[in-house]
Design a protein around this motif. Structure first.
Motif, PDB file in Angstrom:
ATOM      1  N   LEU A 257       0.826  -1.209   0.000  1.00 52.45           N
ATOM      2  CA  LEU A 257       0.000   0.000   0.000  1.00 52.45           C
ATOM      3  C   LEU A 257       0.863   1.262   0.000  1.00 52.45           C
ATOM      4  CD1 LEU A 257      -2.817  -1.049   2.494  1.00 52.45           C
ATOM      5  CD2 LEU A 257      -3.069  -0.616   0.039  1.00 52.45           C
ATOM      6  N   ASP A 258       1.945   1.250   0.787  1.00 49.60           N
ATOM      7  CA  ASP A 258       2.828   2.408   0.812  1.00 49.60           C
ATOM      8  C   ASP A 258       3.413   2.677  -0.579  1.00 49.60           C
ATOM      9  OD1 ASP A 258       2.387   2.908   3.460  1.00 49.60           O
ATOM     10  OD2 ASP A 258       4.213   1.894   4.172  1.00 49.60           O
ATOM     11  N   GLU A 259       3.855   1.611  -1.256  1.00 49.25           N
ATOM     12  CA  GLU A 259       4.394   1.781  -2.603  1.00 49.25           C
ATOM     13  C   GLU A 259       3.310   2.292  -3.556  1.00 49.25           C
ATOM     14  OE1 GLU A 259       6.219  -1.796  -3.999  1.00 49.25           O
ATOM     15  OE2 GLU A 259       7.778  -1.807  -2.458  1.00 49.25           O
ATOM     16  N   MET A 260       2.081   1.810  -3.381  1.00 42.60           N
ATOM     17  CA  MET A 260       0.986   2.268  -4.231  1.00 42.60           C
ATOM     18  C   MET A 260       0.729   3.757  -4.024  1.00 42.60           C
ATOM     19  SD  MET A 260      -2.986   0.994  -4.434  1.00 42.60           S
ATOM     20  CE  MET A 260      -3.397   1.761  -2.858  1.00 42.60           C
ATOM     21  N   ASN A 261       0.720   4.193  -2.770  1.00 42.91           N
ATOM     22  CA  ASN A 261       0.486   5.598  -2.474  1.00 42.91           C
ATOM     23  C   ASN A 261       1.612   6.482  -3.024  1.00 42.91           C
ATOM     24  OD1 ASN A 261      -1.935   5.059  -1.155  1.00 42.91           O
ATOM     25  ND2 ASN A 261      -0.911   4.731   0.823  1.00 42.91           N
ATOM     26  N   ASP A 262       2.848   5.997  -2.897  1.00 36.48           N
ATOM     27  CA  ASP A 262       3.981   6.728  -3.464  1.00 36.48           C
ATOM     28  C   ASP A 262       3.843   6.824  -4.983  1.00 36.48           C
ATOM     29  OD1 ASP A 262       5.063   7.044  -0.953  1.00 36.48           O
ATOM     30  OD2 ASP A 262       6.494   5.372  -1.159  1.00 36.48           O
ATOM     31  N   ARG A 263       3.418   5.737  -5.596  1.00 37.92           N
ATOM     32  CA  ARG A 263       3.241   5.715  -7.044  1.00 37.92           C
ATOM     33  C   ARG A 263       2.207   6.753  -7.478  1.00 37.92           C
ATOM     34  NH1 ARG A 263       3.641   1.680 -10.801  1.00 37.92           N
ATOM     35  NH2 ARG A 263       5.698   1.484  -9.857  1.00 37.92           N
ATOM     36  N   MET A 264       1.089   6.806  -6.786  1.00 39.26           N
ATOM     37  CA  MET A 264       0.026   7.738  -7.175  1.00 39.26           C
ATOM     38  C   MET A 264       0.454   9.194  -7.002  1.00 39.26           C
ATOM     39  SD  MET A 264      -2.091   5.664  -8.356  1.00 39.26           S
ATOM     40  CE  MET A 264      -3.357   6.851  -8.795  1.00 39.26           C
ATOM     41  N   ALA A 265       1.402   9.421  -6.089  1.00 34.85           N
ATOM     42  CA  ALA A 265       1.870  10.793  -5.850  1.00 34.85           C
ATOM     43  C   ALA A 265       3.035  11.179  -6.757  1.00 34.85           C
ATOM     44  CB  ALA A 265       2.285  10.936  -4.381  1.00 34.85           C
ATOM     45  N   ASP A 266       3.561  10.231  -7.510  1.00 35.41           N
ATOM     46  CA  ASP A 266       4.740  10.469  -8.353  1.00 35.41           C
ATOM     47  C   ASP A 266       4.297  11.059  -9.694  1.00 35.41           C
ATOM     48  OD1 ASP A 266       7.023  10.449  -9.862  1.00 35.41           O
ATOM     49  OD2 ASP A 266       7.624   8.410  -9.317  1.00 35.41           O
ATOM     50  N   ASN A 267       4.554  12.342  -9.884  1.00 35.25           N
ATOM     51  CA  ASN A 267       4.111  13.017 -11.105  1.00 35.25           C
ATOM     52  C   ASN A 267       5.097  12.871 -12.264  1.00 35.25           C
ATOM     53  OD1 ASN A 267       1.693  13.991  -9.955  1.00 35.25           O
ATOM     54  ND2 ASN A 267       2.825  15.665  -8.961  1.00 35.25           N
TER      55      ASN A 267
ATOM     56  N   LEU B 273      -0.283   0.320 -13.815  1.00 39.51           N
ATOM     57  CA  LEU B 273       0.276   0.490 -15.154  1.00 39.51           C
ATOM     58  C   LEU B 273       0.817   1.911 -15.285  1.00 39.51           C
ATOM     59  CD1 LEU B 273       0.941  -0.257 -18.035  1.00 39.51           C
ATOM     60  CD2 LEU B 273      -1.468   0.095 -18.655  1.00 39.51           C
ATOM     61  N   ALA B 274       2.126   2.012 -15.173  1.00 36.91           N
ATOM     62  CA  ALA B 274       2.794   3.314 -15.257  1.00 36.91           C
ATOM     63  C   ALA B 274       4.018   3.191 -16.135  1.00 36.91           C
ATOM     64  CB  ALA B 274       3.170   3.804 -13.860  1.00 36.91           C
ATOM     65  N   LYS B 275       4.289   4.254 -16.879  1.00 40.52           N
ATOM     66  CA  LYS B 275       5.405   4.249 -17.813  1.00 40.52           C
ATOM     67  C   LYS B 275       6.345   5.403 -17.509  1.00 40.52           C
ATOM     68  CE  LYS B 275       2.653   2.362 -21.651  1.00 40.52           C
ATOM     69  NZ  LYS B 275       2.190   2.613 -23.038  1.00 40.52           N
ATOM     70  N   LYS B 276       7.595   5.245 -17.942  1.00 42.07           N
ATOM     71  CA  LYS B 276       8.566   6.314 -17.811  1.00 42.07           C
ATOM     72  C   LYS B 276       9.521   6.259 -18.984  1.00 42.07           C
ATOM     73  CE  LYS B 276      12.128   3.882 -15.126  1.00 42.07           C
ATOM     74  NZ  LYS B 276      12.957   3.916 -13.889  1.00 42.07           N
ATOM     75  N   SER B 277      10.226   7.357 -19.189  1.00 44.20           N
ATOM     76  CA  SER B 277      11.284   7.402 -20.198  1.00 44.20           C
ATOM     77  C   SER B 277      12.611   7.028 -19.543  1.00 44.20           C
ATOM     78  CB  SER B 277      11.374   8.808 -20.800  1.00 44.20           C
ATOM     79  OG  SER B 277      10.185   9.148 -21.462  1.00 44.20           O
ATOM     80  N   ILE B 278      13.467   6.416 -20.339  1.00 46.89           N
ATOM     81  CA  ILE B 278      14.821   6.095 -19.808  1.00 46.89           C
ATOM     82  C   ILE B 278      15.877   6.618 -20.783  1.00 46.89           C
ATOM     83  CG2 ILE B 278      14.173   4.112 -18.421  1.00 46.89           C
ATOM     84  CD1 ILE B 278      15.037   2.318 -20.677  1.00 46.89           C
TER      85      ILE B 278
END
Length: 219
Positions: free
Chosen positions: A195-205, A214-219
């Motif tokens: 849950l902590d990781e999920m909350n951090d994920r949702m706050a990560d802009n 399902l989240a994506k990023k550039s590398i």
């Protein structure tokens, strides 16, 4: 690594298995696979026969784009159930006719030993010709991806290179690749496990999020 250590309980290697070891004659001399291309990736690919049209186009494709594999720290290793003399004559013929030189080792698997070890002989397709298999083998000699094509359908060189690059970038960055990924596209970050990781994920802009899983990023 002995052959007896491999393939226990199943007839062909699978993704995640150690690549079966073997000794073989090639157009570049004898090799012991466990010692071949240390610290490099290997793309091991079989073709049904020398002096055949589809195989000639495929081998030419590997040869023409060999520098792209070299740039990805990868050695090419071909195979067919033909003699070393047939291989040499074919390589020379193609070079004379088209100017393309197969400058990578091609295994002479006349006794079908390597083909059988890797499950390249598939009886419902042919008893005597190896199907068009591609094994992606990492520097630790572990099989990471396998492609099989029938005798009458040529492979896609762009897809082979794309898959190789995807495996390497995934390893280096701990990410996964979405549908139709190609170099430069965003990658998928692993989903949260708490849950902590999920909350951090949702706050990560900094991420492109469909949802927390399902989240994506550039590398």
């Amino acid at each position: 690594m002995e052959n007896s250590e491999i393939n226990v309980g199943h007839s062909m290697p699978r993704i995640g298995d150690n690549a079966p070891n073997f000794k073989a004659k090639t157009t570049k001399g004898a090799i012991q696979f466990s010692d071949f291309a240390p610290d490099k990736w290997v793309v091991l690919f079989s073709h049904p026969a020398d002096f055949t049209p589809v195989c000639t186009t495929e081998m030419s494709g590997f040869a023409i784009r060999k520098d792209e594999f070299t740039a990805l720290n990868t050695e090419l290793l071909g195979l067919s159930i033909d003699s070393i003399h047939s291989h040499l004559a074919w390589v020379n013929n193609v070079r004379e006719k088209t100017g393309v030189y197969f400058d990578f080792p091609i295994i002479a698997d006349i006794d079908m030993k390597v083909s059988k070890l890797y499950g390249m002989l598939q009886p419902n397709e042919s008893e005597t010709a190896a199907v068009r298999a591609v094994f992606f083998i990492d520097p630790k000699k572990k099989i990471r991806l396998i492609m099989y094509y029938p005798l009458n359908v040529g492979r896609n060189m762009d897809e082979i290179l794309r898959s190789l690059e995807a495996l390497q970038i995934s390893d280096e960055n701990g990410v996964a690749m979405p549908l139709d990924w190609k170099k430069g596209d965003k990658v998928i970050v692993p989903p949260p496990k708490t849950l902590d990781e999920m909350n951090d994920r949702m706050a990560d802009n900094s991420l492109e999020k469909v949802d927390f899983y399902l989240a994506k990023k550039s590398i």
